[in-house]
Design a protein around this motif. Structure first.
Motif, mmCIF file in Angstrom:
data_model
loop_
_atom_site.group_PDB
_atom_site.id
_atom_site.type_symbol
_atom_site.label_atom_id
_atom_site.label_comp_id
_atom_site.label_asym_id
_atom_site.label_seq_id
_atom_site.Cartn_x
_atom_site.Cartn_y
_atom_site.Cartn_z
ATOM 1 N N GLU A 519 30.583 40.518 50.690
ATOM 2 C CA GLU A 519 31.396 41.594 50.113
ATOM 3 C C GLU A 519 32.831 41.111 49.927
ATOM 4 O O GLU A 519 33.398 40.410 50.786
ATOM 5 C CB GLU A 519 31.353 42.842 50.984
ATOM 6 C CG GLU A 519 29.988 43.498 50.986
ATOM 7 C CD GLU A 519 30.046 45.024 50.975
ATOM 8 O OE1 GLU A 519 31.142 45.585 51.175
ATOM 9 O OE2 GLU A 519 28.983 45.647 50.785
ATOM 10 N N VAL A 520 33.397 41.473 48.789
ATOM 11 C CA VAL A 520 34.759 41.104 48.433
ATOM 12 C C VAL A 520 35.529 42.386 48.135
ATOM 13 O O VAL A 520 35.150 43.141 47.235
ATOM 14 C CB VAL A 520 34.792 40.173 47.196
ATOM 15 C CG1 VAL A 520 36.219 39.735 46.896
ATOM 16 C CG2 VAL A 520 33.886 38.967 47.406
ATOM 17 N N LYS A 521 36.584 42.630 48.900
ATOM 18 C CA LYS A 521 37.392 43.845 48.744
ATOM 19 C C LYS A 521 38.864 43.464 48.737
ATOM 20 O O LYS A 521 39.253 42.442 49.304
ATOM 21 C CB LYS A 521 37.164 44.824 49.902
ATOM 22 C CG LYS A 521 35.778 45.358 50.086
ATOM 23 C CD LYS A 521 35.780 46.317 51.277
ATOM 24 C CE LYS A 521 34.407 46.825 51.623
ATOM 25 N NZ LYS A 521 34.434 47.712 52.811
ATOM 26 N N GLY A 522 39.675 44.339 48.144
ATOM 27 C CA GLY A 522 41.119 44.140 48.203
ATOM 28 C C GLY A 522 41.764 44.250 46.848
ATOM 29 O O GLY A 522 41.099 44.268 45.803
ATOM 30 N N SER A 523 43.076 44.301 46.851
ATOM 31 C CA SER A 523 43.818 44.526 45.614
ATOM 32 C C SER A 523 43.613 43.413 44.594
ATOM 33 O O SER A 523 43.781 43.634 43.391
ATOM 34 C CB SER A 523 45.311 44.689 45.927
ATOM 35 O OG SER A 523 45.813 43.534 46.585
ATOM 36 N N TYR A 572 33.374 44.411 45.404
ATOM 37 C CA TYR A 572 32.204 43.737 44.849
ATOM 38 C C TYR A 572 31.244 43.339 45.968
ATOM 39 O O TYR A 572 31.666 43.050 47.099
ATOM 40 C CB TYR A 572 32.607 42.476 44.089
ATOM 41 C CG TYR A 572 33.390 42.737 42.820
ATOM 42 C CD1 TYR A 572 32.743 42.810 41.593
ATOM 43 C CD2 TYR A 572 34.769 42.922 42.851
ATOM 44 C CE1 TYR A 572 33.447 43.044 40.420
ATOM 45 C CE2 TYR A 572 35.487 43.159 41.693
ATOM 46 C CZ TYR A 572 34.818 43.216 40.473
ATOM 47 O OH TYR A 572 35.516 43.450 39.322
ATOM 48 N N ARG A 573 29.984 43.313 45.612
ATOM 49 C CA ARG A 573 28.968 42.775 46.520
ATOM 50 C C ARG A 573 28.246 41.651 45.793
ATOM 51 O O ARG A 573 27.732 41.846 44.682
ATOM 52 C CB ARG A 573 27.979 43.849 46.955
ATOM 53 C CG ARG A 573 26.891 43.326 47.911
ATOM 54 C CD ARG A 573 25.994 44.454 48.395
ATOM 55 N NE ARG A 573 26.742 45.412 49.192
ATOM 56 C CZ ARG A 573 26.268 46.604 49.570
ATOM 57 N NH1 ARG A 573 25.051 46.980 49.199
ATOM 58 N NH2 ARG A 573 27.017 47.412 50.286
ATOM 59 N N ILE A 574 28.203 40.493 46.417
ATOM 60 C CA ILE A 574 27.484 39.340 45.879
ATOM 61 C C ILE A 574 26.136 39.254 46.574
ATOM 62 O O ILE A 574 26.057 39.289 47.809
ATOM 63 C CB ILE A 574 28.275 38.042 46.107
ATOM 64 C CG1 ILE A 574 29.616 38.091 45.368
ATOM 65 C CG2 ILE A 574 27.461 36.833 45.678
ATOM 66 C CD1 ILE A 574 30.544 36.941 45.724
ATOM 67 N N LEU A 591 38.608 29.298 47.336
ATOM 68 C CA LEU A 591 39.205 29.679 46.055
ATOM 69 C C LEU A 591 40.229 30.786 46.252
ATOM 70 O O LEU A 591 41.330 30.743 45.673
ATOM 71 C CB LEU A 591 38.107 30.128 45.085
ATOM 72 C CG LEU A 591 38.559 30.424 43.657
ATOM 73 C CD1 LEU A 591 38.971 29.136 42.953
ATOM 74 C CD2 LEU A 591 37.438 31.124 42.871
ATOM 75 N N ALA A 592 39.893 31.770 47.069
ATOM 76 C CA ALA A 592 40.823 32.869 47.336
ATOM 77 C C ALA A 592 42.095 32.350 47.988
ATOM 78 O O ALA A 592 43.214 32.764 47.644
ATOM 79 C CB ALA A 592 40.151 33.910 48.230
ATOM 80 N N GLU A 593 41.937 31.418 48.917
ATOM 81 C CA GLU A 593 43.102 30.845 49.588
ATOM 82 C C GLU A 593 43.982 30.093 48.599
ATOM 83 O O GLU A 593 45.207 30.229 48.611
ATOM 84 C CB GLU A 593 42.628 29.902 50.693
ATOM 85 C CG GLU A 593 43.768 29.216 51.442
ATOM 86 C CD GLU A 593 43.277 28.124 52.379
ATOM 87 O OE1 GLU A 593 44.134 27.512 53.059
ATOM 88 O OE2 GLU A 593 42.066 27.861 52.416
ATOM 89 N N SER A 594 43.360 29.327 47.713
ATOM 90 C CA SER A 594 44.140 28.533 46.762
ATOM 91 C C SER A 594 44.902 29.407 45.781
ATOM 92 O O SER A 594 45.923 28.984 45.230
ATOM 93 C CB SER A 594 43.221 27.570 46.003
ATOM 94 O OG SER A 594 42.360 28.276 45.133
ATOM 95 N N VAL A 599 42.539 39.534 49.475
ATOM 96 C CA VAL A 599 41.168 40.013 49.539
ATOM 97 C C VAL A 599 40.609 39.800 50.937
ATOM 98 O O VAL A 599 41.104 38.964 51.702
ATOM 99 C CB VAL A 599 40.251 39.273 48.532
ATOM 100 C CG1 VAL A 599 40.620 39.604 47.103
ATOM 101 C CG2 VAL A 599 40.269 37.774 48.771
ATOM 102 N N ALA A 600 39.579 40.562 51.243
ATOM 103 C CA ALA A 600 38.769 40.327 52.435
ATOM 104 C C ALA A 600 37.386 39.912 51.956
ATOM 105 O O ALA A 600 36.764 40.628 51.154
ATOM 106 C CB ALA A 600 38.680 41.581 53.281
#
Length: 854
Positions: A519-523, A572-574, A591-594, A599-600
């Motif tokens: 799961e991917v959440k956040g602004s 989103y749910r993957i 990728l999120a870090e870069s 996001v969480a």
């Protein structure tokens, strides 16, 4: 003496072995500077596996990455004048038909991956290796590229280090132990050593037998374990006196006895004047945790050379004497003989790549001499470019879930791997028996009571079929062939094909609780997912839409194959494959870090379960269980959409999608609700169907692709037949490369569906192939190779009971991509005629894809 460095760009821990020295060499070759290498003892090592390794190389294996690293290493050693290409035999004893078949299978694998192995007669084997008792064997495999690193891989390691130091880009510090790792905010910051700290942005662990101890310093573990490997010496043997050779006869593998043998050449050479006989324990292997390895001053020979008890090997040695009587004629050298420690792994693959948890911390562990330079190249390319010439999923340390890095799991799985190093031949579908029942569906007991034939993937127990469905064979048996060949039938249950036919006639349910759920959440969730995915998942994509999509690497290779559900504007749910999920999770987090994304990203796999309900009666049967049946009508529930429903009083997320080519839904539910849902569906006369239908037989009939099999980073989406008609207007990872690929008039290769037109072997027994089989031009007898050098072999293969054909997927050079074209496939070193059924993503069952959309 030079001042110990306080700062480095890269620190290599374990510089003295063939892996560490190869990593240093290749990093410098790729332009890396300011490298510091340390080793707890001498450089080159006098205590690691490299110091006692037998140093021989066989080129042929059953997986492409191993063949790639071995062939590269052989060429690397040869270019340096450090390789004796003497050739190697693998024999099958007169009473060992299973080994003879395995040699034939290996020849076909070699053809698939570019090695030159071939079968030869017992007489030919005797001519090449006179010490062999010809009457003891029925035949042999001859590997002309096999040979010996000369005089020792230890010498090559020293040369590589000296050359690297001479460039001014490497400092080598022997007798310098790593005492700790500096980790801050999830990144490596440096290394603590017995000489003082070194700050560094990149640390590469090549510590071999001690690699787990270094990993522990970062709060993690590696699924590898040292194991005793008896190495014995017999002599004196003077047959090659005065020749100056390091080896005189070809190498000999007697894998049915879990053993090998070689001469050591002229007595004046490094190890000369002896016969070396090695054995891999196949009944009670002795694992040694690295924390229990002796220190240098405590060991008789060295920490990696442990004392050998002759009683442990007397049985196999007696069998070896039958095959090579010279062993009984020479004296046994008990002072030289020892148990040499080498590494085994929890799944048969090494641990290479960047840590899943610590950025900048890299591993190159559990690598044998024959793969050392190849591994150095792979790691240097990976660190430099972020990708490798061959898809590296099988070696990536990030493939392992956290539960697979626990001490108990590592010990159990490594023990099982250890007694399969040489014997018996490992089947393509071989299940592990150790460390099982770690992850079970919420209805596991129901499946067990139905006689489930369980296999395991990513820790999940998955039923491939159910004994309770065997009455279906009375209905469908005439459409399901009996597999007469034991290898083809092993770990396969005929009832699974009957289940598929029942599903297509009525309705079935398949346990998909092994899905990895992220799961991917956040602004920044929308922006991150839009950049990660090739398909449009943000913007005008509505909430309630499911999107089949991919992740690409920056060269446009296919790195992931998954489904994304848009649960909210920034939620989103993957839904991902179990085997591939952890690597994809790690990639997405990086990728999120870069991108500094807010996001969480959370692994929710064990919070949810999934049942797929499919078949022409799926809608009707589910309508009987929901409060408002009209919600399941096609107009109210479009294909590729999802809705929250209540099924038999249970809240589910119903996703209208199909991987089996039939009408139906994936029902995603809270894990604790799974048992009640199963019972409700079962009470509604929905037949349990094993994963065999989903993962293999119907998947091939529908020409559906599988990541890490049919989808690889070596190929792009156009070659795989999965490119969308248009490219979305916003940026995504790998977009520039993907656009360039789309500009080509023609791709070098395309993934095609083929069928066997005659599956009878030379004894007229119908065969049902498994594994990687080379695809051959029937006119030339040569394996197909595309314009960029990629060889054609089967990437997936299964019998499709709905169409009555053995089906396979394979990338073919563009010039061969013609429907109806006859080609040839080789299986167990026998040719079989095949036909191109489809080019690209075109099914052979329900060609118009009407059934899932009705």
């Amino acid at each position: 003496m030079a001042e110990f460095p306080a700062r480095a760009n890269v620190v290599i821990i374990g510089l003295g072995g063939i892996v560490g020295s190869s990593v240093a060499h290749h990093l410098i070759e790729r332009g890396w500077r300011n490298i510091v290498g340390i080793d707890k003892s001498a450089i080159p090592t006098d205590i690691g596996s490299t110091s006692h390794a037998s140093d021989f190389c066989y080129a042929t294996a059953h997986d492409p990455m191993t063949c790639y690293t071995t062939l590269y290493s052989i060429d690397f050693f040869a270019r340096r004048g450090r390789y004796e290409k003497i050739g190697g035999l693998e024999v099958a004893r007169i009473d060992d038909d299973e080994r003879m078949a395995e040699l034939r299978r290996k020849v076909s694998s070699g053809r698939a991956f570019g090695t030159r192995a071939q079968m030869i007669s017992a007489a030919e084997a005797k001519a090449r290796f006179p010490l062999l008792e010809e009457d003891c064997i029925q035949g042999a495999l001859w590997d002309p590229d096999a040979g010996l690193v000369k005089p020792r891989s230890q010498v090559v390691s020293g040369e590589l280090v000296d050359e690297a130091v001479a460039t001014g880009e490497l400092q080598a510090w022997p007798n310098t132990s790593c005492t700790g790792l500096q980790v801050q905010d999830g990144r490596i910051r440096g290394v603590e050593t017995s000489r003082g700290p070194i700050s560094a942005d990149h640390v590469v662990v090549c510590a071999g037998l001690w690699g787990r101890l270094i990993a522990n310093m970062a709060g993690e573990d590696l699924p590898i374990m040292p194991v005793d490997h008896p190495l014995t010496y017999f002599g004196p043997y003077d047959a090659f006196a005065g020749t100056g050779k390091d080896i005189g006869y070809p190498l000999l593998r007697d894998q049915g006895n879990s053993a090998y043998l070689r001469d050591t050449g002229d007595p004046v050479t490094t190890e000369g004047g002896q016969i070396e006989w090695g054995y891999y324990e196949e009944r009670a292997p002795r694992l040694v945790h690295p924390r229990d390895i002796l220190e240098k001053e405590e060991a008789r020979l060295s920490p990696s050379q442990r004392d050998l008890d002759m009683e442990d090997i007397i049985g196999p040695l007696e069998r070896a004497i039958e095959l090579t009587p010279i062993l009984a004629e020479l004296g046994y050298d008990d002072k030289r003989s020892f148990n040499g420690l080498l590494q085994v792994t929890a799944d048969g693959g090494p641990s290479i790549g960047e840590s899943a948890d610590v950025r900048g911390l890299w591993y190159a562990e559990s690598v044998w001499v024959k793969d050392g330079p190849g591994t150095g190249k792979v790691l240097a390319d990976w660190m430099t470019d972020g990708l490798t010439e061959r898809d590296h999923h099988s070696i990536d340390v990030a493939r392992h879930y956290p539960f697979q890095r626990t001490e108990s799991y590592i010990a159990e799985r490594c023990y099982e791997t250890a007694f399969k190093i040489y014997n018996p031949p490992v089947h393509n579908r071989e299940p592990y028996t150790a460390a099982r029942n770690l992850r079970q569906s919420p209805f596991y007991e129901r499946e067990r009571d139905l006689g489930a034939h369980f296999m395991e993937a990513a820790g999940w127990e998955r039923a491939h079929g159910y004994a309770s469905n065997e009455p279906l064979l009375e209905i469908y048996g005439d459409r399901i062939p009996v597999r007469e060949n034991e290898w083809d039938n092993r770990h396969f249950w005929r009832v699974s094909n009957a289940e598929q036919l029942k599903l297509s006639d009525d309705v079935g349910m398949i346990n998909l609780s092994h899905f990895c759920v992220i799961e991917v959440k956040g602004s920044d969730a929308e922006a991150l997912m839009e950049y990660a995915c090739v398909a449009r998942v943000g913007g005008e994509t509505p909430v309630g839409k499911g999107i089949y999509t991919h992740f690409l690497d920056h060269a446009g290779g296919v790195a992931a194959d998954l489904t994304v559900l848009r649960l909210g504007s920034d939620h989103y749910r993957i839904v991902d494959g179990g085997d591939t999920g952890h690597r994809d999770l790690v990639w997405l987090r990086r990728l999120a870090e870069s991108r500094n994304a807010k996001v969480a990203i959370e692994d929710r796999t064990e919070d949810f379960g999934c049942l797929g309900v499919w078949g022409p009666n799926a809608r009707q049967r589910l309508q009987s269980l929901v409060t408002d049946p009209s919600r399941l009508e096609p107009d109210a529930f479009p294909f590729a959409s999802f809705q929250e429903l209540t099924v038999a009083g249970i809240s589910v997320l119903a996703f209208r999608i199909s991987y089996v080519g039939e009408q139906g839904w994936e029902l995603h539910f809270a894990y604790d609700d799974g048992l009640a849902l199963w019972d409700a569906l079962y009470s509604a006369s929905i037949t349990p169907v094993g994963i065999e239908t989903y993962a293999n037989s119907r998947r091939l009939e529908k020409s559906l692709r599988l990541q890490n099999a049919d989808l690889l980073t070596e190929y792009n989406l156009l070659e795989a037949g999965l490119a969308r008609p248009r490219v979305k207007p916003c940026d995504f990872h790998g977009r520039d490369a993907y656009l360039a690929q789309r500009q080509r008039e023609q791709q070098p290769a395309y993934l095609c569906t083929l069928s066997m037109t005659d599956n009878r072997d030379q004894q007229r027994v119908p065969r049902y192939p498994l594994g990687h089989c080379p695809i051959v031009d029937p006119d030339t007898g040569q394996v197909l190779v595309d314009s960029v050098g990629r060889r054609s072999y089967t990437t997936s293969i299964a019998y499709g009971p709905s169409v009555g054909l053995n089906l396979m997927l394979a990338y073919l050079p563009a010039a061969y991509c013609e429907v109806g074209r006859p080609l040839r496939m080789e299986y167990f070193d026998e040719p079989y005629p095949v036909r191109v059924e489809a080019v690209g993503h075109v099914p052979v069952y329900d060609i118009d894809n009407a059934r899932p959309r009705c």
